[in-house]
Design a protein around this motif. Structure first.
Motif, mmCIF file in Angstrom:
data_model
loop_
_atom_site.group_PDB
_atom_site.id
_atom_site.type_symbol
_atom_site.label_atom_id
_atom_site.label_comp_id
_atom_site.label_asym_id
_atom_site.label_seq_id
_atom_site.Cartn_x
_atom_site.Cartn_y
_atom_site.Cartn_z
ATOM 1 N N ASN A 185 1.513 6.804 -7.100
ATOM 2 C CA ASN A 185 0.768 7.861 -7.474
ATOM 3 C C ASN A 185 1.428 8.944 -7.313
ATOM 4 O O ASN A 185 1.261 10.090 -7.901
ATOM 5 C CB ASN A 185 -0.324 7.562 -6.577
ATOM 6 C CG ASN A 185 -1.047 6.589 -7.026
ATOM 7 O OD1 ASN A 185 -1.173 5.401 -8.415
ATOM 8 N ND2 ASN A 185 -1.991 5.680 -6.228
ATOM 9 N N VAL A 186 2.066 9.245 -6.218
ATOM 10 C CA VAL A 186 2.766 10.612 -6.027
ATOM 11 C C VAL A 186 3.774 11.084 -7.367
ATOM 12 O O VAL A 186 3.912 12.724 -7.531
ATOM 13 C CB VAL A 186 3.702 10.831 -4.593
ATOM 14 C CG1 VAL A 186 4.386 11.420 -4.653
ATOM 15 C CG2 VAL A 186 1.932 10.580 -3.692
ATOM 16 N N LEU A 187 4.729 10.133 -7.305
ATOM 17 C CA LEU A 187 6.069 9.734 -8.661
ATOM 18 C C LEU A 187 5.153 10.202 -9.646
ATOM 19 O O LEU A 187 5.545 11.003 -11.098
ATOM 20 C CB LEU A 187 6.247 8.860 -7.997
ATOM 21 C CG LEU A 187 7.506 8.653 -7.387
ATOM 22 C CD1 LEU A 187 8.887 7.050 -7.742
ATOM 23 C CD2 LEU A 187 8.336 10.161 -6.939
ATOM 24 N N ASP A 224 1.087 -1.058 0.662
ATOM 25 C CA ASP A 224 0.179 -0.288 0.324
ATOM 26 C C ASP A 224 0.910 0.864 -0.104
ATOM 27 O O ASP A 224 0.454 1.927 -0.354
ATOM 28 C CB ASP A 224 -1.035 -0.107 1.266
ATOM 29 C CG ASP A 224 -1.952 -1.053 1.014
ATOM 30 O OD1 ASP A 224 -2.531 -1.533 -0.111
ATOM 31 O OD2 ASP A 224 -2.412 -1.491 2.285
ATOM 32 N N ALA A 225 2.101 1.431 0.993
ATOM 33 C CA ALA A 225 2.527 2.544 0.716
ATOM 34 C C ALA A 225 3.632 2.697 -0.490
ATOM 35 O O ALA A 225 3.447 3.848 -1.460
ATOM 36 C CB ALA A 225 3.981 2.367 1.829
ATOM 37 N N GLN A 226 4.159 1.127 -0.875
ATOM 38 C CA GLN A 226 4.652 1.906 -2.555
ATOM 39 C C GLN A 226 3.545 2.382 -3.649
ATOM 40 O O GLN A 226 3.883 3.474 -4.207
ATOM 41 C CB GLN A 226 5.000 0.691 -2.845
ATOM 42 C CG GLN A 226 6.218 -0.323 -2.287
ATOM 43 C CD GLN A 226 7.182 -1.661 -2.324
ATOM 44 O OE1 GLN A 226 6.348 -1.943 -2.920
ATOM 45 N NE2 GLN A 226 8.267 -1.550 -1.548
ATOM 46 N N ASP A 227 2.701 1.708 -3.491
ATOM 47 C CA ASP A 227 0.739 2.512 -4.668
ATOM 48 C C ASP A 227 1.427 3.860 -4.328
ATOM 49 O O ASP A 227 1.321 4.062 -5.334
ATOM 50 C CB ASP A 227 0.183 1.340 -4.100
ATOM 51 C CG ASP A 227 0.090 -0.231 -4.512
ATOM 52 O OD1 ASP A 227 1.232 -0.505 -5.446
ATOM 53 O OD2 ASP A 227 -0.714 -0.852 -4.737
ATOM 54 N N VAL A 237 6.447 14.524 -11.092
ATOM 55 C CA VAL A 237 7.069 14.543 -9.267
ATOM 56 C C VAL A 237 9.273 13.576 -9.879
ATOM 57 O O VAL A 237 9.356 13.897 -9.311
ATOM 58 C CB VAL A 237 6.462 13.482 -8.387
ATOM 59 C CG1 VAL A 237 6.951 13.533 -6.886
ATOM 60 C CG2 VAL A 237 5.373 14.919 -8.325
ATOM 61 N N SER A 238 9.080 12.188 -9.902
ATOM 62 C CA SER A 238 9.635 11.244 -10.290
ATOM 63 C C SER A 238 11.058 12.490 -11.243
ATOM 64 O O SER A 238 12.081 11.908 -10.962
ATOM 65 C CB SER A 238 9.126 10.298 -11.085
ATOM 66 O OG SER A 238 9.365 10.375 -13.013
ATOM 67 N N ASP A 239 11.297 13.289 -12.191
ATOM 68 C CA ASP A 239 12.045 13.527 -12.679
ATOM 69 C C ASP A 239 12.450 14.825 -11.640
ATOM 70 O O ASP A 239 13.258 15.206 -11.846
ATOM 71 C CB ASP A 239 11.228 15.060 -13.896
ATOM 72 C CG ASP A 239 10.671 13.712 -14.731
ATOM 73 O OD1 ASP A 239 10.974 12.353 -14.933
ATOM 74 O OD2 ASP A 239 10.813 14.082 -16.086
ATOM 75 N N LEU A 240 11.132 15.458 -11.243
ATOM 76 C CA LEU A 240 11.899 16.155 -9.623
ATOM 77 C C LEU A 240 13.061 15.557 -8.427
ATOM 78 O O LEU A 240 13.946 16.424 -8.291
ATOM 79 C CB LEU A 240 10.337 17.135 -9.121
ATOM 80 C CG LEU A 240 11.136 18.041 -8.015
ATOM 81 C CD1 LEU A 240 12.153 19.032 -8.957
ATOM 82 C CD2 LEU A 240 9.922 18.447 -7.632
#
Length: 663
Positions: free
Chosen positions: A441-443, A434-437, A460-463
């Motif tokens: 989603n945030v990334l 759940d934490a990884q999912d 967000v992943s690029d940031l």
């Protein structure tokens, strides 16, 4: 009558003696059998009773030492860890000493500069000679390539003496080569077609020629037949004459076509083939000219580069002579000691990198990435802790089941308490998935990122990647600044820095000696708990007669099979010898690594010994529960012989008794 009585008495006398002997023999046989049985019974009793006492005593001893073995094993492990830490401290202190000594190497830098000066003089002489030779080679190559460069210059309209004329000429000849190669490929592709045309035209010409020859034969035959018929006034003379005239017309038409149309096609095809042959030869000559031109220009460029390198080498050799006058500045550079302007530049760079890293980190924090990332870390850590706690409970339960001591019971209760706490944490932080999912989603979210004068949309992943890059860059520039400042501060009083580093090294060596002694004491205490240890297997002496404090043999009683000293290294250095007495710049890396490896091996051996002791205690308790059972009878080695002798004697006595009955 009297003689008969005397004879009878004599026989009775002899029979009486035999009976006495038989009785004695029978008594001896019975006594032998009795003694043999008594010996077997005593031997069996000895074998049965003595091991029972030993097992009981050993069980009692081992059971009484199991808790002590565990405590001693823990002490050995802790002492081993302390030795490793002390060795690392010595390594760090030695590195500090080496660094301080490097800062005190100005005199060595001057001597090095003087050596460099002598080398520079020799290199300058060699460089000047190489420059003269290179100039000669360059002049010859220039003359050889002049024609090729001039041809290209005239074709392309650039000056032949241009600095880049050779490169332009190479481009020109490469273009010619590409065009010629393409033309040659076209010729090669077209030639088979025209060869086929020649073949077809030749075949058609040959067929037509054969046809004309056949018509000629038929015409002549008809003419001959018509002449013969006319001479004989045959009725078919006129018809034959007409047929001959028609055949002759046909012949003339075919012959005309052969000499005009068929011959033209054949000659035209041959001319085309010849044209391609000429073109192919021309292309080959052009390619040869291109190769020759490129070879000469390449040699010219190589000679030009060699000439330039030789000149630069002579200039560098000359500069090396003057550089020896700046030995102090060279030493400053070697020790990472910049001047004021360079230091200011380094400080500015470090501040700029730190500001960019903070700016991007601030924008990343606003996305919720940090909280999501921390959640993954917490959930993963909680799950790992729960898994470890479950394993610890299983191990503690197994130990308690095997040996229900108060210490094992307390260990089980402690492990269960940790397990309950880990289960509670796992419930609080949730599952790792759940934490990884949530983190994924945030990334994936797109955010607006301020990059100085513009705003850019990015996931967000690029940031995150940008933040990592700037953090790495900032850490590197900050480390460089700190190193520079440390060197600048230390160089103000180099000798003080050397003395301080040597003092720390002496302290670290003393701590290492103490840690090694503590480790040896803990190891000796653990070995003392080993069943059977006593005056014949003392911890202070082994089969070689060398102690744990002696490095002459490098053997110790704490390791019977290998005889390696836990406190000695690969150089047979002794833990009781103070390392502080060594020179300040001595290296300890090899001995420390060997000692660490030995400590690690002895630590593992101690743990294995403790486990073996616990297993032995359990086995002894089982043996003590069955010590009332009869052990196998071993007997006496003379039992069989005594039994056999008794049997033979008994048979002999019975035989004599039977003989007596005859009288």
């Amino acid at each position: 009558m009297e003689n008969r009585n005397n004879a009878l008495h004599y026989k009775m006398y002899k029979s009486g003696k035999s009976i006495v002997y038989a009785g004695l023999a029978t008594t001896a046989a019975v006594a032998g059998l009795a003694l043999a049985n008594a010996n077997n019974t005593a031997s069996a009793a000895t074998v049965n009773d003595q091991p029972t006492v030993e097992v009981a005593n050993t069980s009692a001893a081992k059971t009484g030492n199991s808790d002590q073995i565990q405590s001693a094993t823990a002490a050995v492990s802790a002492a081993s860890d302390n030795v490793v830490k002390a060795q690392q401290a010595v390594s760090d202190a030695q590195a500090a000493v080496n660094s301080a000594n490097n800062l005190n190497s100005d005199v060595a830098a001057v001597n090095k500069a003087q050596t460099a000066y002598s080398d520079a003089l020799a290199k300058r002489a060699a460089a000047n000679k190489n420059s003269v030779d290179a100039q000669s080679d360059f002049d010859q190559a220039s003359a050889n390539a002049e024609g090729a460069i001039t041809t290209a210059a005239n074709a392309q309209g650039f000056a032949a003496n241009d600095q880049k004329a050779a490169n332009k000429a190479v481009a020109y000849w490469n273009a010619i080569s590409a065009e010629t190669t393409s033309a040659q490929a076209s010729v090669a592709a077209a030639k088979p077609q025209y060869d086929q045309k020649v073949s077809d035209a030749q075949e058609n010409y040959n067929v037509q020629s054969a046809y004309v020859a056949d018509l000629a034969t038929q015409t002549n035959n008809l003419k001959s037949a018509a002449s013969t018929a006319a001479a004989n006034n045959a009725s078919n003379a006129d018809r034959l004459a007409t047929a001959a005239a028609n055949m002759e017309k046909k012949f003339n038409s075919a012959a005309y076509a052969l000499n005009t149309d068929y011959a033209y096609k054949l000659n035209s095809a041959k001319a085309d083939v010849q044209y391609f042959k000429n073109l192919e030869e021309k292309n080959t000559n052009t390619m040869n000219a291109v190769k020759d031109a490129l070879t000469k220009i390449s040699a010219f460029l190589t000679a030009k580069a060699a000439n330039e390198n030789a000149y630069q080498a002579s200039v560098a050799a000359q500069a090396a002579v003057s550089q020896t006058e700046k030995a102090y500045l060279a030493a400053m550079d070697a020790h990472n000691l910049p001047n004021d302007k360079q230091l200011e530049k380094i400080e500015t760079q470090a501040a700029t990198d730190a500001n960019w890293a903070k700016s991007y980190q601030h924008q990343l924090d606003a996305t919720g990435y940090s909280a999501a990332s921390d959640a993954v870390v917490n959930a993963t850590s909680a799950q790992a802790a729960l898994t470890s706690a479950n394993a610890a409970v299983s191990e503690a339960q197994a130990n308690y089941n095997a040996n229900k001591t108060s210490a094992n019971g307390a260990a089980l209760a402690s492990a269960q308490a940790v397990q309950a706490s880990a289960e509670a944490d796992a419930l609080v932080y949730g599952t790792v998935k759940d934490a990884q999912d949530n983190l994924k989603n945030v990334l994936k979210q797109t955010v607006s990122v301020n990059e100085g004068t513009q705003t850019v949309q990015m996931p967000v992943s690029d940031l995150v990647a940008i933040v990592n890059q700037w953090n790495t860059k900032s850490a590197a520039s900050t480390k460089k600044l700190n190193d520079v400042k440390a060197n600048l501060a230390a160089v103000k009083d180099v000798q003080a820095a050397v003395d301080a580093a040597n003092a720390k090294l002496a302290t670290a060596n003393a701590n290492l000696t103490s840690a090694k002694q503590a480790y040896q004491d803990a190891l000796d205490a653990l070995n003392a708990l080993k069943p059977g240890s006593g005056s014949d297997s003392s911890a202070s002496s082994d089969s070689q007669g060398s102690s744990a404090s002696s490095d002459s043999q490098g053997s110790s009683a704490s390791s019977d099979s290998q005889g390696s000293n836990a406190s000695s290294d690969s150089n047979a250095s002794n833990a009781t010898t103070s390392d502080a007495a060594k020179p300040a710049g001595s290296a300890n890396g090899g001995s420390q690594q060997a000692a660490a490896a030995t400590l690690s091996g002895n630590k593992a051996a101690a743990v294995a010994f403790a486990a073996k002791g616990n297993a032995a205690a359990s086995a002894s308790r089982e043996a003590s529960q069955s010590d009332s059972k009869a052990l196998p009878q071993t007997g006496n080695e003379n039992t069989a012989a005594v039994v056999a002798l008794g049997a033979v004697s008994a048979m002999f006595g019975l035989g004599l008794a039977a003989k007596k009955r005859e009288f």
